[in-house]
Design an enzyme around this catalytic site. Structure first.
Site, PDB file in Angstrom:
ATOM      1  N   GLY A 239       0.767  -1.240   0.000  1.00 25.98           N
ATOM      2  CA  GLY A 239       0.000   0.000   0.000  1.00 25.98           C
ATOM      3  C   GLY A 239       0.792   1.279   0.000  1.00 25.98           C
ATOM      4  N   ARG A 276       2.672  -1.208  -5.955  1.00 26.76           N
ATOM      5  CA  ARG A 276       2.812   0.075  -6.636  1.00 26.76           C
ATOM      6  C   ARG A 276       4.181   0.736  -6.433  1.00 26.76           C
ATOM      7  NH1 ARG A 276      -1.689   3.115  -7.743  1.00 26.76           N
ATOM      8  NH2 ARG A 276      -2.795   1.917  -6.164  1.00 26.76           N
ATOM      9  N   ARG A 312      -6.706   3.438 -15.099  1.00 30.26           N
ATOM     10  CA  ARG A 312      -6.692   4.146 -13.810  1.00 30.26           C
ATOM     11  C   ARG A 312      -7.438   5.484 -13.816  1.00 30.26           C
ATOM     12  NH1 ARG A 312      -2.837   5.803 -11.396  1.00 30.26           N
ATOM     13  NH2 ARG A 312      -3.541   5.255  -9.316  1.00 30.26           N
ATOM     14  N   TYR A 316     -10.340   5.229 -11.159  1.00 24.83           N
ATOM     15  CA  TYR A 316     -10.023   5.834  -9.857  1.00 24.83           C
ATOM     16  C   TYR A 316      -9.893   7.344  -9.920  1.00 24.83           C
ATOM     17  CZ  TYR A 316      -8.036   1.097  -9.077  1.00 24.83           C
ATOM     18  OH  TYR A 316      -7.807  -0.243  -8.968  1.00 24.83           O
ATOM     19  N   CYS A 342     -15.055   4.063 -27.047  1.00 23.09           N
ATOM     20  CA  CYS A 342     -16.384   4.655 -27.068  1.00 23.09           C
ATOM     21  C   CYS A 342     -17.028   4.608 -25.690  1.00 23.09           C
ATOM     22  CB  CYS A 342     -17.242   3.952 -28.111  1.00 23.09           C
ATOM     23  SG  CYS A 342     -16.514   4.177 -29.726  1.00 23.09           S
ATOM     24  N   GLU A 343     -16.511   5.440 -24.824  1.00 22.82           N
ATOM     25  CA  GLU A 343     -17.013   5.619 -23.459  1.00 22.82           C
ATOM     26  C   GLU A 343     -16.673   7.043 -23.065  1.00 22.82           C
ATOM     27  OE1 GLU A 343     -18.564   3.577 -21.337  1.00 22.82           O
ATOM     28  OE2 GLU A 343     -18.397   1.732 -22.496  1.00 22.82           O
ATOM     29  N   TYR A 371      -0.566  -1.194 -12.097  1.00 20.44           N
ATOM     30  CA  TYR A 371      -1.987  -1.228 -12.433  1.00 20.44           C
ATOM     31  C   TYR A 371      -2.244  -0.609 -13.807  1.00 20.44           C
ATOM     32  CZ  TYR A 371      -1.904  -2.375  -7.525  1.00 20.44           C
ATOM     33  OH  TYR A 371      -1.607  -2.977  -6.325  1.00 20.44           O
TER      34      TYR A 371
HETATM   35  C1  LIG Z   1      -3.086  -4.986  -3.980  1.00 22.86           C
HETATM   36  C2  LIG Z   1      -2.522  -5.594  -2.761  1.00 22.86           C
HETATM   37  C3  LIG Z   1      -1.224  -5.264  -2.332  1.00 22.86           C
HETATM   38  C4  LIG Z   1      -0.363  -4.247  -3.029  1.00 22.86           C
HETATM   39  O1  LIG Z   1      -0.828  -2.952  -2.894  1.00 22.86           O
HETATM   40  P1  LIG Z   1       0.063  -1.749  -3.434  1.00 22.86           P
HETATM   41  O2  LIG Z   1      -0.723  -0.552  -3.100  1.00 22.86           O
HETATM   42  O3  LIG Z   1       0.257  -1.924  -4.886  1.00 22.86           O
HETATM   43  O4  LIG Z   1       1.360  -1.790  -2.678  1.00 22.86           O
HETATM   44  C5  LIG Z   1      -0.721  -5.919  -1.237  1.00 22.86           C
HETATM   45  N1  LIG Z   1      -1.449  -6.859  -0.578  1.00 22.86           N
HETATM   46  C6  LIG Z   1      -2.704  -7.182  -0.948  1.00 22.86           C
HETATM   47  C7  LIG Z   1      -3.438  -8.213  -0.189  1.00 22.86           C
HETATM   48  C8  LIG Z   1      -3.277  -6.567  -2.053  1.00 22.86           C
HETATM   49  O5  LIG Z   1      -4.519  -6.893  -2.420  1.00 22.86           O
END
Ligand SMILES: *Cc1c(COP(=O)(O)O)cnc(C)c1O
Length: 413
Positions: A239, A276, A312, A316, A342-343, A371
């Protein structure tokens, strides 16, 4: 930190001028920098230093074989969310014994394949899934190693579509149910509790929610150990955010300090699941301008990248910087950069001030390594982009552009 920069007005990936790749391979094409990928992996590794830890790269961020191979060679493990991702990891030479498996909907068949492959652990997300895993383990005469993914009910302060740690989220088991499930699991002969897991969301740019979540989960880990559960792994998920525009996420060092402080005295081997942060800024998506179009309301720039290639922005409301591959002087005008799909949501950038490009001009969609290709589809029957890996002055195609014949493979008219 990445290896995309201008030399004499032309954008390069490491030492390769991007127009050379566009000429040879066409557009749209994803271009990755090997030096950036490797450096990101090393920065996270070094930040955790001697503390026992395993980096399980989150495959869904970018599941291309060459990218997986690179992280496998760097000593990394993997975080997967499907049997397909397990197959990719194995095909790329990754080690199943360093692989963890998350996701709310693992099928018994996926569980069986992962268990047979010798997976490190299953991150289980519900009581019924735990029972199913037990049944699969017993059927195979083995104990499936598992961690419960708990939901710490912490607001990750990120986009609502990528927050996963709130009470209302479909992910993880409620924090309060965890102790009871671990206790029940002791009587289940197909299971072996080896860890505890959480993952509160993606593109996290603040330390406070991570600290809150990990402290809470570390507390649970300690009490489970005290109750005699032989846990060894504390999986803190992924994350960590990146800079797309002007975000200032914690550095890997700050991140490691927060994590180590919040999880101290657990004695656990930490499992990290970065996605990410390893790949996002290591890739760009090359696109060519098709048309300019002025209406009374707006100026549009139509490019050959669509939401099928990079979803993305549509999914998002994500921001991607756009860099002209060859710098040009001029006064910026406000344009909407749109794709051919076409969106109405097929908009790469809204109200973006750029020097109005010529037809045929190349642009780099920045920070497209995560992603991007892994979410690409063939919607509108558009073959998916090619992918290129740059290494110094050398480069190679790591995935050929899809062909129209690929589009109907397996179909019968
Ligand atoms: C998507 C995901 C990640 C990676 O998230 P990032 O934001 O790309 O670092 C890690 N663990 C789980 C369980 C996920 O679903």
């Amino acid at each position: 930190m990445n290896h995309f920069s201008y030399h004499r007005g032309t954008l390069h990936a490491e030492e390769v001028p991007l127009p050379a790749i566009a000429e040879a391979v066409g557009t749209p094409t994803y271009v990755y920098s090997k030096a950036t990928l490797t450096r990101h992996f090393q920065m996270v590794t070094e930040a955790f230093g001697k503390h026992p830890h395993l980096i399980c790269y989150s495959v869904k961020a970018n599941s291309t074989l060459a990218v997986l191979r690179l992280f496998a060679e760097a000593g990394g493990g993997f975080d997967i969310v499907s049997g397909g991702e397990l197959a990719r990891v194995r095909q790329a030479g990754g080690d199943p014994a360093k692989t963890v498996f998350a996701g709310v909907g693992k099928t018994p068949d996926e569980m069986e394949r992962a268990l047979n492959a010798g997976l490190l652990m299953f991150n289980v997300e519900s009581a019924e899934e735990l029972e199913m895993l037990d049944a699969v383990g017993r059927r195979l005469g083995r104990r499936a190693p598992f961690a419960l993914r708990v939901n710490p009910d912490v607001d990750a302060r990120t986009h609502r579509h990528i927050a996963t740690g709130l009470k209302t989220s479909k992910f993880g088991v409620p924090f309060e149910e965890a102790v009871d499930l671990y206790t029940r699991s002791r009587k289940m002969k197909g299971l072996s509790a080896v860890g505890l897991d959480c993952h509160i969301g993606s593109q996290l740019t603040r330390s406070a929610p991570m600290k809150a979540a990990i402290s809470k989960v570390a507390g649970l880990y300690r009490s489970l150990k005290e109750q005699g559960h032989p846990l060894a792994y504390l999986d803190i998920g992924g994350g960590l955010g990146i800079t797309y525009r002007d975000e200032t996420p914690p550095s890997p060092q700050e991140y490691a300090r927060t994590v180590l402080e919040a999880s101290k005295d657990t004695g656990a081997t930490l499992i990290l699941e970065p996605g990410r942060v390893l790949v996002g800024n290591a890739g760009v998506l090359l696109t060519r301008v098709l048309y300019r179009k002025r209406t009374p309301a707006k100026t549009f720039v139509v490019v050959d990248v669509g939401m099928n290639d990079l979803i993305r922005p549509a999914l998002y409301e994500a921001h991607h910087e756009l860099q002209p591959v060859v710098k040009r002087r001029g006064k910026p005008v406000q344009v909407d950069v749109v794709g051919p799909v076409c969106e109405s949501t097929d908009v790469l950038a809204r109200a973006r001030p750029i020097v109005l490009p010529q037809q045929g001009e190349l642009y780099a969609v920045m920070s497209a390594g995560a992603y991007g290709m892994s979410m690409a589809s063939t919607y509108n029957s558009r073959p998916r982009p090619a992918e290129v890996l740059v290494d110094g002055a050398a480069w190679r195609v790591i995935r050929e552009r899809e062909t129209v014949e690929d589009l109907w493979r397996g179909e019968r008219a």
